[in-house]
Structures are given as structure tokens and as C-alpha cells.
Write an enzyme that holds these catalytic residues in place. Structure first.
Site, mmCIF file in Angstrom:
data_model
loop_
_atom_site.group_PDB
_atom_site.id
_atom_site.type_symbol
_atom_site.label_atom_id
_atom_site.label_comp_id
_atom_site.label_asym_id
_atom_site.label_seq_id
_atom_site.Cartn_x
_atom_site.Cartn_y
_atom_site.Cartn_z
ATOM 1 N N HIS A 1 -0.212 -10.023 3.615
ATOM 2 C CA HIS A 1 1.091 -9.542 4.072
ATOM 3 C C HIS A 1 0.874 -8.759 5.366
ATOM 4 O O HIS A 1 0.712 -7.540 5.357
ATOM 5 C CB HIS A 1 1.775 -8.670 3.018
ATOM 6 C CG HIS A 1 2.970 -7.953 3.580
ATOM 7 N ND1 HIS A 1 4.094 -8.623 4.003
ATOM 8 C CD2 HIS A 1 3.203 -6.654 3.846
ATOM 9 C CE1 HIS A 1 4.963 -7.752 4.492
ATOM 10 N NE2 HIS A 1 4.444 -6.545 4.415
ATOM 11 N N ALA B 1 11.268 7.993 -4.907
ATOM 12 C CA ALA B 1 12.284 8.692 -4.107
ATOM 13 C C ALA B 1 12.296 8.224 -2.657
ATOM 14 O O ALA B 1 12.991 8.798 -1.828
ATOM 15 C CB ALA B 1 12.053 10.200 -4.166
ATOM 16 N N ILE C 1 12.494 2.317 -0.192
ATOM 17 C CA ILE C 1 12.516 1.090 -0.998
ATOM 18 C C ILE C 1 12.978 1.425 -2.415
ATOM 19 O O ILE C 1 13.804 0.723 -3.000
ATOM 20 C CB ILE C 1 11.132 0.404 -0.994
ATOM 21 C CG1 ILE C 1 10.796 -0.093 0.415
ATOM 22 C CG2 ILE C 1 11.092 -0.752 -1.997
ATOM 23 C CD1 ILE C 1 9.417 -0.705 0.570
ATOM 24 N N GLY C 2 12.456 2.540 -2.945
ATOM 25 C CA GLY C 2 12.848 2.970 -4.301
ATOM 26 C C GLY C 2 14.353 3.079 -4.436
ATOM 27 O O GLY C 2 14.923 2.667 -5.451
ATOM 28 N N ASP D 1 7.985 -12.031 3.037
ATOM 29 C CA ASP D 1 7.675 -12.995 4.101
ATOM 30 C C ASP D 1 8.301 -14.351 3.759
ATOM 31 O O ASP D 1 8.850 -15.036 4.619
ATOM 32 C CB ASP D 1 6.158 -13.124 4.255
ATOM 33 C CG ASP D 1 5.510 -11.774 4.493
ATOM 34 O OD1 ASP D 1 5.650 -11.236 5.593
ATOM 35 O OD2 ASP D 1 4.896 -11.235 3.550
ATOM 36 N N GLY E 1 3.292 -1.206 -1.531
ATOM 37 C CA GLY E 1 2.781 -0.259 -0.529
ATOM 38 C C GLY E 1 1.677 -0.898 0.294
ATOM 39 O O GLY E 1 0.771 -1.531 -0.253
ATOM 40 N N ARG F 1 11.983 -14.155 4.294
ATOM 41 C CA ARG F 1 12.283 -14.175 5.737
ATOM 42 C C ARG F 1 12.207 -15.614 6.258
ATOM 43 O O ARG F 1 13.051 -16.048 7.054
ATOM 44 C CB ARG F 1 11.281 -13.298 6.482
ATOM 45 C CG ARG F 1 11.532 -11.802 6.293
ATOM 46 C CD ARG F 1 10.355 -10.974 6.801
ATOM 47 N NE ARG F 1 10.638 -9.546 6.765
ATOM 48 C CZ ARG F 1 9.718 -8.600 6.873
ATOM 49 N NH1 ARG F 1 8.437 -8.924 7.026
ATOM 50 N NH2 ARG F 1 10.050 -7.325 6.824
ATOM 51 N N GLN G 1 -4.497 5.565 -9.026
ATOM 52 C CA GLN G 1 -3.455 4.865 -9.794
ATOM 53 C C GLN G 1 -4.055 3.730 -10.615
ATOM 54 O O GLN G 1 -3.629 3.486 -11.738
ATOM 55 C CB GLN G 1 -2.340 4.400 -8.855
ATOM 56 C CG GLN G 1 -1.626 5.631 -8.259
ATOM 57 C CD GLN G 1 -0.389 5.334 -7.456
ATOM 58 O OE1 GLN G 1 -0.093 4.179 -7.151
ATOM 59 N NE2 GLN G 1 0.328 6.379 -7.094
HETATM 60 P P1 NAX Z 1 9.040 5.921 2.181
HETATM 61 O O1 NAX Z 1 8.172 6.818 3.005
HETATM 62 O O2 NAX Z 1 10.506 5.987 2.358
HETATM 63 O O3 NAX Z 1 8.759 6.209 0.645
HETATM 64 C C1 NAX Z 1 7.490 6.272 0.132
HETATM 65 C C2 NAX Z 1 7.529 7.240 -1.021
HETATM 66 O O4 NAX Z 1 6.256 7.226 -1.636
HETATM 67 C C3 NAX Z 1 7.812 8.691 -0.586
HETATM 68 O O5 NAX Z 1 8.885 9.199 -1.339
HETATM 69 C C4 NAX Z 1 6.508 9.411 -0.895
HETATM 70 O O6 NAX Z 1 6.717 10.747 -1.319
HETATM 71 C C5 NAX Z 1 5.946 8.549 -2.023
HETATM 72 N N1 NAX Z 1 4.494 8.612 -2.188
HETATM 73 C C6 NAX Z 1 3.540 8.760 -1.246
HETATM 74 N N2 NAX Z 1 2.326 8.806 -1.825
HETATM 75 C C7 NAX Z 1 2.522 8.648 -3.154
HETATM 76 C C8 NAX Z 1 1.662 8.625 -4.273
HETATM 77 N N3 NAX Z 1 0.350 8.811 -4.132
HETATM 78 N N4 NAX Z 1 2.199 8.461 -5.499
HETATM 79 C C9 NAX Z 1 3.527 8.319 -5.658
HETATM 80 N N5 NAX Z 1 4.409 8.371 -4.629
HETATM 81 C C10 NAX Z 1 3.900 8.523 -3.400
HETATM 82 O O7 NAX Z 1 8.492 4.430 2.359
HETATM 83 P P2 NAX Z 1 9.201 3.061 1.961
HETATM 84 O O8 NAX Z 1 10.037 2.610 3.093
HETATM 85 O O9 NAX Z 1 9.812 3.187 0.611
HETATM 86 O O10 NAX Z 1 7.911 2.074 1.937
HETATM 87 C C11 NAX Z 1 6.925 2.195 0.931
HETATM 88 C C12 NAX Z 1 5.748 1.284 1.214
HETATM 89 O O11 NAX Z 1 6.149 -0.092 1.243
HETATM 90 C C13 NAX Z 1 5.080 1.517 2.573
HETATM 91 O O12 NAX Z 1 3.673 1.473 2.411
HETATM 92 C C14 NAX Z 1 5.547 0.342 3.389
HETATM 93 O O13 NAX Z 1 4.643 0.044 4.450
HETATM 94 C C15 NAX Z 1 5.543 -0.741 2.345
HETATM 95 N N6 NAX Z 1 6.292 -1.970 2.665
HETATM 96 C C16 NAX Z 1 5.821 -3.138 2.167
HETATM 97 C C17 NAX Z 1 6.439 -4.340 2.391
HETATM 98 C C18 NAX Z 1 5.901 -5.625 1.816
HETATM 99 O O14 NAX Z 1 6.483 -6.670 2.097
HETATM 100 N N7 NAX Z 1 4.824 -5.641 1.046
HETATM 101 C C19 NAX Z 1 7.656 -4.412 3.247
HETATM 102 C C20 NAX Z 1 8.370 -3.100 3.375
HETATM 103 C C21 NAX Z 1 7.461 -1.912 3.521
HETATM 104 O O15 NAX Z 1 7.000 -1.869 4.859
#
Ligand code: NAX
Length: 332
Positions: free
Chosen positions: A195, A21, A24-25, A167, A138, A170, A120
Site C-alpha cells: 500500500h 478517536a 478514520i475511526g 487502492d 495504520g 480507487r 499490539q
Molecule cells: P489520525 O491522526 O486522525 O488518528 C490516529 C489516531 O490514532 C489518533 O487518535 C491517535 O491518538 C491514535 N493513536 C496513535 N498511536 C496509537 C497507539 N499506539 N494506540 C492506539 N491509538 C493510537 O489518523 P487517521 O487519519 O485516522 O489515520 C490513521 C492511520 O491510517 C495513519 O497511519 C494513516 O497513514 C493510515 N491510512 C491508511 C490507509 C490505507 O489505505 N491503508 C489510507 C488512509 C490513511 O492514510
């Protein structure tokens, strides 16, 4: 879809997405459901995991997915129970975790998110398909993949990967812009390492419309503005958008899993996976290497020459990842 189309369909696969939710989802699920990742003749069952505060938002996301009437989407499960979300999963996108906020440094992020991947990893070990392919998005994604893998002792560690494809994309985007060509003309630039802002986009084997990137661009640009832009792009997006990269991250996750699942057609792609000692990277560190994918398998390209500048960059990433590993040693 006509009878012929239906006949060519495969049995559905189960695709789990955590943090479904989140931002990114919201971009990722639509790309998966439309067939962009696993192919246009591969039906999908989506198994979506959230934590309790996200469940109401997840209900809305599930409603919208149903309202999109995707022909390939055979079922949707939304749950806060990881053993349901990962049950028999063939592919898993580990997205759910806290994005870094302005007041957090990397150590805070490791401490906040690491424990999520213990539970997980254990759940994946218990219930997922033995052939599952896991991509960790994440952050800090390399170390989170390491934690998940360490807690899934019955599943080969090479099935746990982390995403450095954003990356790479980009880097491709910047090269395309600078050379005034479309991104399709940019091939074989790839990422070494973590990353994070230490990652290194290696231009030495890249081509721009058939020409060597190192002939098209001078080293001042490659080691200066190019590297700087790719390394700090995440921050620039946060400043500009007021939120971290989401659609581009989702698109990169699709690219990562699509190439792993369907093959990279001989192209070099960036995948972070547990090192087997390649290029002197300590065994087990989840590190981004130049890879190709074929028949559902990732192959690290092991024999590229390394010059002193690249070695320096590889070493910086090894040091950063060793530090992260040390910080989570109690979770491994
Ligand atoms: P959001 O905060 O919009 O969404 C994260 C979602 O994860 C929330 O809905 C939250 O309720 C849920 N969540 C938290 N803990 C959880 C758990 N234990 N089990 C299941 N769901 C859980 O973040 P969003 O923008 O979607 O980013 C998600 C992650 O991607 C972050 O850690 C972010 O830093 C990382 N990213 C990674 C990138 C990459 O290139 N590897 C780039 C984009 C992003 O920064």
C-alpha cells in the site's frame, strides 16, 4: 425490532478498533455499528483503544455512539489498555498510528510507527480470540501487519492482513468514471504489492459491464493516467482536503473485513497477507494478492498468468517491501 428479529440475532462479537478517536475511526465506527461490516443480524461489542492524549476525544466519540442508539451495538469499551481492548476480540482494526506528514519520508514513518505494532502484536497474542481476524490500516500497513504478526507467535500469521482495498476501490472508481458506468459494473480489478505508490492495479482480468477492461480502455490510459491517479490519490486528497483520506479509508476497511467475514461471492478482492511464496514473492512478506473469501477464509488465486509488465510491477513491490522489512528487522 420485533420478537422475530431478536430471535434471529446471533450472540455479540467483540470488535476492537485502535486509534478510535482519529479521523478514520470517526467514520469507521459508525459503519461497523450500523451492521455494514458484520451483517444486520450480528450484534457487536466495540472495544476502542487510544493513547492517553486521545482519551478525552475518545470519551466524546463514545458519547456520540451511544447517542446514535444503534440496535446492534450491545456495549462500548473505551480504554488506553491494549489488553482490555483486544480481550477476546474476534475482529481487530489496527488503525492507530501517526499519519505521514509533509516533512516525513517513508523511512521516518516506518521508524515512528513500527514499535506500536510490537506491543499490539504481543497483546493480541495474549488475550484475543484464537480465531481473530486482523486488518492493519495504520501505515506503513503491510510492514506493520508483519511486525504485529511476528510478535503474535501463537496466532497463525495468515490471520494478520493489511489493507490495499482503498487502492482497489480507487481503481474501480477511476474505471467507472472513465467508462461512464456505475462502480457496480466494474469487477475484478485488484492490487499487487504494497500500500504505497508502487502498488499495481492489475486491469487484465477486470470487466466493465461484462466487457474486458483491456478492450474498453487503451494501454496508454491504463499504464499512464489511470496508474498515476490511483498511485498518487492519497497525496491528491491531502493537498485538496488538508487531511489524509479518512471516510474512503474507513469504507475500504469495512469492505475488506466484510468480505473476509461474510464472503466475496466469487469476486476477486485485494488483500495483503503473508506470502507463502505465491508468484515468487518471498515467504512472509505481507503482499497484496488477488484473493477470494469464503466461509471466513481467504484464498489466494495462485494461478493467474503473469506478463512481463506485471512481473516488473510485482518485482518493484517486492524490492520496496524487502527494504521496509530490513528497516524493522529488530522489531520482528
Ligand atoms: P489520525 O491522526 O486522525 O488518528 C490516529 C489516531 O490514532 C489518533 O487518535 C491517535 O491518538 C491514535 N493513536 C496513535 N498511536 C496509537 C497507539 N499506539 N494506540 C492506539 N491509538 C493510537 O489518523 P487517521 O487519519 O485516522 O489515520 C490513521 C492511520 O491510517 C495513519 O497511519 C494513516 O497513514 C493510515 N491510512 C491508511 C490507509 C490505507 O489505505 N491503508 C489510507 C488512509 C490513511 O492514510
Amino acid at each position: 425490532m420485533g420478537d422475530e428479529g431478536e430471535r434471529n440475532m446471533r450472540p455479540p462479537i467483540r470488535v476492537a478498533v485502535t486509534g478510535a478517536a482519529g479521523n478514520i475511526g470517526y467514520a469507521l465506527l459508525w459503519r461497523i455499528a450500523s451492521g455494514d461490516c458484520f451483517g444486520k443480524n450480528q450484534p457487536i461489542i466495540l472495544q476502542l483503544l487510544e493513547i492517553p492524549p486521545g482519551m478525552q476525544r475518545l470519551e466524546g466519540v463514545v458519547m456520540e455512539l451511544r447517542d446514535s442508539a444503534f440496535p446492534l451495538l450491545h456495549d462500548i469499551i473505551g480504554t488506553e489498555d491494549s489488553s482490555l481492548a483486544f480481550k477476546d476480540a474476534d475482529a481487530i482494526f489496527l488503525v492507530g498510528s501517526r499519519p505521514r506528514t509533509k516533512d516525513m519520508d517513508r523511512a521516518d514513518l516506518v521508524a515512528a510507527n513500527g514499535p506500536i505494532f510490537v506491543g499490539q502484536g504481543k497483546a493480541i497474542n495474549m488475550v484475543a480470540s484464537r480465531n481473530v481476524k486482523v486488518v492493519t490500516v495504520g501505515n506503513p500497513c503491510n510492514t506493520n501487519a508483519l511486525i504485529a504478526s511476528a510478535n503474535a507467535t501463537d496466532i497463525p500469521s495468515q490471520q494478520f492482513t493489511a489493507m490495499t482495498r482503498l487502492d482497489q476501490n480507487r481503481a474501480m472508481g477511476q474505471m467507472a468514471l472513465h467508462a461512464n458506468v456505475t462502480p457496480a459494473k466494474v469487477l475484478d480489478v485488484f492490487i499487487w504489492g504494497n500500500h504505497s505508490n508502487t502498488m499495481y492495479p492489475d486491469p487484465r482480468f477486470a470487466t466493465i459491464d461484462g466487457r474486458k477492461a483491456t478492450d474498453v480502455f487503451d494501454s496508454e490510459w491504463l499504464q499512464g493516467p489511470f496508474l498515476e491517479t490511483v498511485a498518487t490519490r492519497g497525496k491528491a486528497i491531502i493537498v485538496s482536503r488538508g487531511a489524509s483520506s479518512a471516510a474512503s479509508a474507513a469504507s475500504a476497511a469495512v469492505d475488506h473485513m466484510r468480505d473476509w467475514w461474510q464472503g466475496s461471492n466469487g469476486r476477486i478482492v485485494s488483500i495483503a497477507l503473508p506470502s507463502e511464496g505465491w508468484y515468487g514473492v518471498p515467504k512472509g512478506l505481507v503482499f497484496s494478492f488477488p484473493c477470494t473469501c469464503e466461509a471466513g477464509k481467504i484464498k489466494v488465486i495462485e494461478d493467474l498468468p503473469i506478463d512481463s509488465y506485471t512481473q516488473l510491477k510485482i518485482d518493484e513491490n517486492i524490492a520496496a517491501l524487502l527494504e521496509e522489512r530490513e528497516a524493522v528487522s529488530d522489531l520482528l
